[in-house]
Design an enzyme around this catalytic site. Structure first.
Site, short mmCIF file in Angstrom:
data_model
loop_
_atom_site.label_atom_id
_atom_site.label_comp_id
_atom_site.label_asym_id
_atom_site.label_seq_id
_atom_site.Cartn_x
_atom_site.Cartn_y
_atom_site.Cartn_z
N GLU A 258 0.86 -1.19 0.00
CA GLU A 258 0.00 0.00 0.00
C GLU A 258 0.89 1.23 0.00
OE1 GLU A 258 -2.82 0.37 3.16
OE2 GLU A 258 -3.63 -1.65 2.91
N GLU A 307 -13.44 5.81 -0.51
CA GLU A 307 -14.34 4.92 0.23
C GLU A 307 -15.03 5.73 1.33
OE1 GLU A 307 -12.42 0.87 0.94
OE2 GLU A 307 -10.71 2.04 0.20
N LYS A 310 -14.99 4.80 5.36
CA LYS A 310 -13.76 4.61 6.12
C LYS A 310 -13.60 5.73 7.13
CE LYS A 310 -10.18 2.58 4.86
NZ LYS A 310 -8.86 2.15 4.34
N GLU A 316 -9.01 9.32 5.39
CA GLU A 316 -9.19 7.91 5.02
C GLU A 316 -10.19 7.75 3.88
OE1 GLU A 316 -7.69 5.20 6.14
OE2 GLU A 316 -6.50 6.07 7.75
#
Length: 639
Positions: A258, A307, A310, A316
């Site tokens: 990541e 997203e 999150k 996030e």
């Protein structure tokens, strides 16, 4: 010793392949994302050849079939404990989530645990065991060299990271990571690490210049011995490499599982900074790391989409390369497409060449090999070779349809490829037994023989028996011509002297897998293959029994080769006597019980002097009634 390997595959026009190293993480913590099939289409149209998912989502796996996208698949953290406690659970996980799709989906890694913290996560005690069990399950399917097992760590496992050469895991993390590193070294698998320069920067913005985190610093660099680090990404990886050196992973490959930069929601989280970071990261990883130069870094950008569920930090929710409506947020499309490997892009041609070392002394010098990246190039070329072999095989399958029509059965090349593939699928490479995993041919044969011999051995040395025979004429065999005398002799021997030649009663057990990748012998279904003479005798006896069953059965009654071993009980599957087995046994069982009572082995219950009960037969079950004693239990078993 001198050796030089040249692999050459010409399928069409000639092109040159360069290994692609960029993948994208496909997280799904959102309620507004497109369907899985549209996501896969977006990966392909964007030129993204590798994907990471965090759990075995079957909609995604189904959509990946035939896509040629290489997949990194994770286990759910909550499943790790159960997988660690049982190989059978691991085997079931592999069967459901890997083997079911392995013919059409290109699995690259299985990631057991994502960012497990050994100081706070109880599950850290089970990560290594789960990795070992999954590896065992993969080994039983001969996939351990094709799919690697690893885990993904976060940077807080490092106790020190500056300067990079002093990098070391913390005292609390060392007991956790050391045996995992040994497992990865033994299985030749990489360690996955989530590397975010963004979080390092915002944790100490006064000491870390943002240009150093974004790959844009022209004057700032860190001298660490003979190594110069010009960006935070390289320095972080340098610290990880140094930490691995201290726990036995000096040559262990690191995959950046990541890395990303948010576009909104916090300090320095802007579209401009994210654009700069992703653009420079994609360009940079092909060059490797100063601590390990000339070794392209396999890297996965985080993430495919924003997203919206999150958190807790707002950033996030803003790491996506695309918005949920599939619109790309940054001008990196051409970079992603230029990074793709021609061997996976549908190109009609492919050529590659690998020249290996021509000096024994150099081969023995592991440091020289590692620094030059020769072994990495060899592994990479081998992987591309097998990939193109599969492409060639698929092309042969397509061409065979036309050739079959034009040339009839003269397409021998395709025939042999199919037969070899079938032989590979039928090969039992290993078996799980009480002695552990058996993988040699001799051990597998011995285990199969012992297993099935015990199933057909007669355990009772004594039991009551029924006596009798059948007779009749065989005039219908006059039509058999040249073989009729052989058949007559065979039946005369059987009816006249109750003789059956050994070769007549011999048969082969064929093991049929109950599912695609069996693990132990209990996962195979044994099918017995018998000869034609035995079948003829079975058919004859069945036909004769059918004619007289009404007279002898109450109308109320209804219902891979090893060395050979003797079958002392049971009826072979597929035998023509099988349909009559129940009615024959139901009629014979009371007779055997009476015979056992006459011999004094079994005694029923007397209700009065004129009435006793020993056996009661009902539609769905049978009761044997007698005094409670071990003698009677063994008598019932012998019957």
């Amino acid at each position: 010793m001198v050796f030089s390997f040249v692999f050459l595959m010409l399928i069409g026009l000639e092109t040159t392949a360069t290994a692609h190293s960029i993948g994208v993480c496909y997280g799904r913590v959102a309620n507004n994302l497109p369907p899985a099939d549209e996501v896969i289409d977006l990966f392909q149209s964007s030129g993204i050849g590798r994907m990471r998912i965090y759990d075995p989502d079957h909609a995604t796996l189904q959509a990946l079939r035939g896509s040629n996208i290489e997949l990194v698949i994770g286990t759910r953290n909550e499943d790790i404990k159960s997988i660690a406690k049982s190989v059978s659970v691991a085997t079931e996980w592999i069967q459901i989530n890997i083997l079911k799709y392995s013919q059409d989906v290109k699995f690259r890694y299985i990631v057991v645990g994502n960012e497990i913290d050994p100081t706070s996560d109880e599950i850290s005690n089970f990560v290594l065991l789960a990795m070992q069990n999954i590896y065992t399950a993969l080994t039983s399917s001969n996939l351990q060299n094709k799919i690697k097992i690893s885990t993904a760590i976060q940077l807080n496992l490092l106790g020190s990271s500056y300067p990079p050469s002093s990098g070391a895991f913390s005292k609390s993390a060392t007991p956790y990571i050391t045996p995992i590193v040994k497992f990865l070294v033994d299985t030749k698998a990489p360690l996955l690490a989530n590397v975010y320069t963004y979080f390092s920067y915002i944790s100490d913005p006064t000491s870390i210049d943002i240009s150093y985190a974004l790959f844009t610093s022209e004057s700032l660099d860190i001298r660490d011995g003979s190594v110069k680090y010009q960006n935070l990404f390289d320095a972080t990886l340098g610290a990880i490499y140094a930490a691995l050196n201290k726990v036995g992973g000096a040559n262990l490959e690191v995959v950046v599982s990541e890395s990303g930069w948010p576009s909104d929601g916090g300090v320095a989280a802007t579209v401009e900074n994210a654009q700069t970071y992703y653009e420079n990261l994609i360009k940079h990883v092909s060059k490797g790391n100063p601590a390990r130069p000339n070794q392209p870094l396999e890297t996965y950008l985080f993430a495919m989409f924003d997203e919206n569920q999150k958190g807790p930090a707002a950033t996030e929710r803003h790491f996506g390369l695309f918005s949920p409506d599939k619109q790309i947020k940054y001008q990196i499309s051409e970079l992603l497409k230029s990074d793709i490997d021609p061997s996976t892009s549908g190109s009609s041609s492919f050529t590659f060449k690998l020249d290996l070392i021509e000096d024994d002394a150099l081969l023995k010098n592991d440091l020289w090999l590692d620094s030059e990246g020769i072994m990495d190039k060899r592994r990479e070329a081998t992987a591309r070779f097998w990939l193109n072999l599969r492409i060639k095989e698929n092309m042969l399958i397509q061409k065979s349809r036309l050739k079959w029509l034009n040339n009839g059965d003269t397409n021998r090349g395709f025939f042999h490829i199919v037969m070899k593939d079938r032989r590979r699928h039928n090969f039992i490479g290993s078996i799980n037994s009480n002695r552990g995993i058996l993988d040699s041919v001799a051990e597998v044969k011995e285990e199969v023989f012992n297993h099935f011999e015990s199933k057909f051995r007669e355990s009772d040395s004594y039991r009551p028996i029924l006596e009798g025979n059948f007779g009749g004429r065989l005039s219908h065999l006059d039509r058999f011509g040249d073989v009729k005398e052989d058949f007559r002799r065979f039946f005369r021997d059987f009816h006249g002297g109750a003789l059956l030649s050994k070769f007549i009663t011999s048969s082969f057990l064929s093991l049929i897998p109950k599912f695609s990748s069996p693990f132990g012998l209990e996962d195979y279904r044994p099918i017995c293959i018998v000869g034609c003479l035995y079948k003829a005798l079975s058919k004859l006896l069945a036909s004769r029994l059918k004619a007289v069953l009404d007279a002898i059965v109450s109308p109320c009654q209804s219902a891979n080769p090893t060395k050979e071993f003797l079958v002392e009980k049971g009826l072979r599957q597929g035998d023509m006597l099988s349909p009559f087995l129940f009615v024959i046994m139901a009629e014979a069982l009371p007779v055997l019980v009476k015979r056992s009572m006459e011999l004094g082995d079994f005694v029923g219950i007397n209700i009065n002097k004129n009435c006793g009960i020993d056996i009661l037969i009902f539609t769905e079950y049978t009761l044997l009634v007698g005094n409670a004693s071990w003698k009677h239990i063994w008598a019932v078993k012998s019957v």
